[in-house]
Motif scaffolding. Structure first.
Motif, short mmCIF file in Angstrom:
data_model
loop_
_atom_site.label_atom_id
_atom_site.label_comp_id
_atom_site.label_asym_id
_atom_site.label_seq_id
_atom_site.Cartn_x
_atom_site.Cartn_y
_atom_site.Cartn_z
N TRP A 171 0.82 -1.21 0.00
CA TRP A 171 0.00 0.00 0.00
C TRP A 171 0.85 1.26 0.00
N ASN A 172 2.06 1.15 0.57
CA ASN A 172 2.96 2.30 0.66
C ASN A 172 4.14 2.19 -0.31
N LEU A 173 4.03 1.23 -1.23
CA LEU A 173 5.07 1.05 -2.23
C LEU A 173 4.61 1.42 -3.63
N LEU A 174 3.41 1.00 -3.99
CA LEU A 174 2.95 1.16 -5.36
C LEU A 174 1.96 2.31 -5.49
N VAL A 175 2.28 3.23 -6.40
CA VAL A 175 1.45 4.40 -6.66
C VAL A 175 0.69 4.18 -7.97
N LYS A 176 -0.63 4.34 -7.92
CA LYS A 176 -1.41 4.23 -9.15
C LYS A 176 -1.25 5.51 -9.95
N VAL A 177 -0.69 5.41 -11.14
CA VAL A 177 -0.42 6.60 -11.95
C VAL A 177 -1.42 6.75 -13.09
N LYS A 178 -2.00 5.66 -13.53
CA LYS A 178 -3.07 5.69 -14.52
C LYS A 178 -3.73 4.32 -14.54
N ARG A 179 -4.73 4.19 -15.35
CA ARG A 179 -5.48 2.92 -15.39
C ARG A 179 -4.53 1.76 -15.70
N ASP A 180 -4.57 0.75 -14.84
CA ASP A 180 -3.81 -0.48 -15.00
C ASP A 180 -2.30 -0.29 -14.93
N VAL A 181 -1.84 0.83 -14.36
CA VAL A 181 -0.40 1.04 -14.22
C VAL A 181 -0.10 1.55 -12.81
N VAL A 182 0.84 0.89 -12.14
CA VAL A 182 1.32 1.34 -10.83
C VAL A 182 2.84 1.47 -10.91
N CYS A 183 3.39 2.33 -10.07
CA CYS A 183 4.85 2.55 -10.07
C CYS A 183 5.38 2.48 -8.65
N LEU A 184 6.64 2.08 -8.52
CA LEU A 184 7.31 2.07 -7.23
C LEU A 184 7.47 3.51 -6.76
N GLY A 185 6.91 3.83 -5.60
CA GLY A 185 6.81 5.21 -5.13
C GLY A 185 8.04 5.74 -4.44
#
Length: 238
Positions: A171-185
């Protein structure tokens, strides 16, 4: 996320800070408890004084490490001795005392360039997720399509002075940046970070209870409250 920062509302270590003045006025201990919400509508909480507003199962089970205060800026630092990803140690290189600043103004944790590259490389190696094109300002992005709770997202542990581990879950690692895409925060601070190798930002602190005890020079932290089926955005933590 609320913009709570040392300089913004006077939480620094000077005698003129809000924390010092309220502690003096009400004869309270110079201690603050902070809980940042992950939901935009969540209020979170800030409590100044010696008595925690949280129930025993949270506030009585905090891990602790020495708190280092920069006497020039009033900034708060902790010693991160090592970083582990799924149990594997990420090399930190040359260390400085008080090498990790606690700063909720920073939206994400920032790492010195060589540490950042090592962390991203190890995280990508351990993550069982499909990597996709990067989305600025992040350098490790993944497809979240069909990603469920069983997705293999490796945990990151900050091993602090004294041996405690500040565990950072998905929950504190992956940032949702757009639909179906998450990034290491985490962000790359480059090679110009001269006073610290790490700035621990607000995203990594969301839904964790953290306490700064200036009199005892102690920084304490909980595991993610989401593991207890609650959050910082709820009115009461039970």
């Amino acid at each position: 996320m609320p913009k709570v920062v040392n300089g913004t509302i006077g939480l620094g270590n000077s005698s003129f800070s809000l924390l010092s003045q309220l502690a003096s006025m009400h004869k309270n201990r110079r201690k603050l408890s902070l809980c940042l919400p992950s939901k935009p509508a969540g209020l979170g909480s800030l409590h100044i004084g010696g008595v925690s507003p949280y129930t025993n199962d949270v506030s009585k089970n905090l891990a602790s490490t020495p708190l280092v205060i920069d006497q020039t800026t009033g900034g708060y630092f902790i010693d991160v001795m090592s970083i582990e990803i799924a149990g594997n140690v990420v090399p930190l290189g040359k260390k400085r005392r008080g090498n990790a600043m606690i700063c909720t103004l920073a939206p994400y944790t920032v790492l010195q360039g060589s540490i950042y590259k090592a962390l991203v490389s190890e995280f990508v190696r351990e993550a069982k997720m499909l990597r996709v094109a990067n989305v600025k300002p992040f350098n490790a992005c993944f497809s979240s399509k069909g990603m469920g709770v069983s997705a293999a997202v490796p945990v990151i542990d900050l091993v602090v002075k004294g041996g405690a581990k500040w565990r950072i879950n998905r929950w504190n690692l992956l940032v949702k940046v757009k639909r179906d895409v998450v990034c290491l925060g985490f962000l790359d601070g480059g090679v110009t970070m001269k006073t610290t190798e790490m700035v621990i930002g607000g995203f990594q602190m969301e839904d964790h209870l953290v306490e700064l005890d200036l009199e005892a020079s102690k920084f304490s932290f909980s595991s993610s409250l989401l593991l207890k089926n609650t959050s910082c955005g709820q009115n009461r933590i039970v």
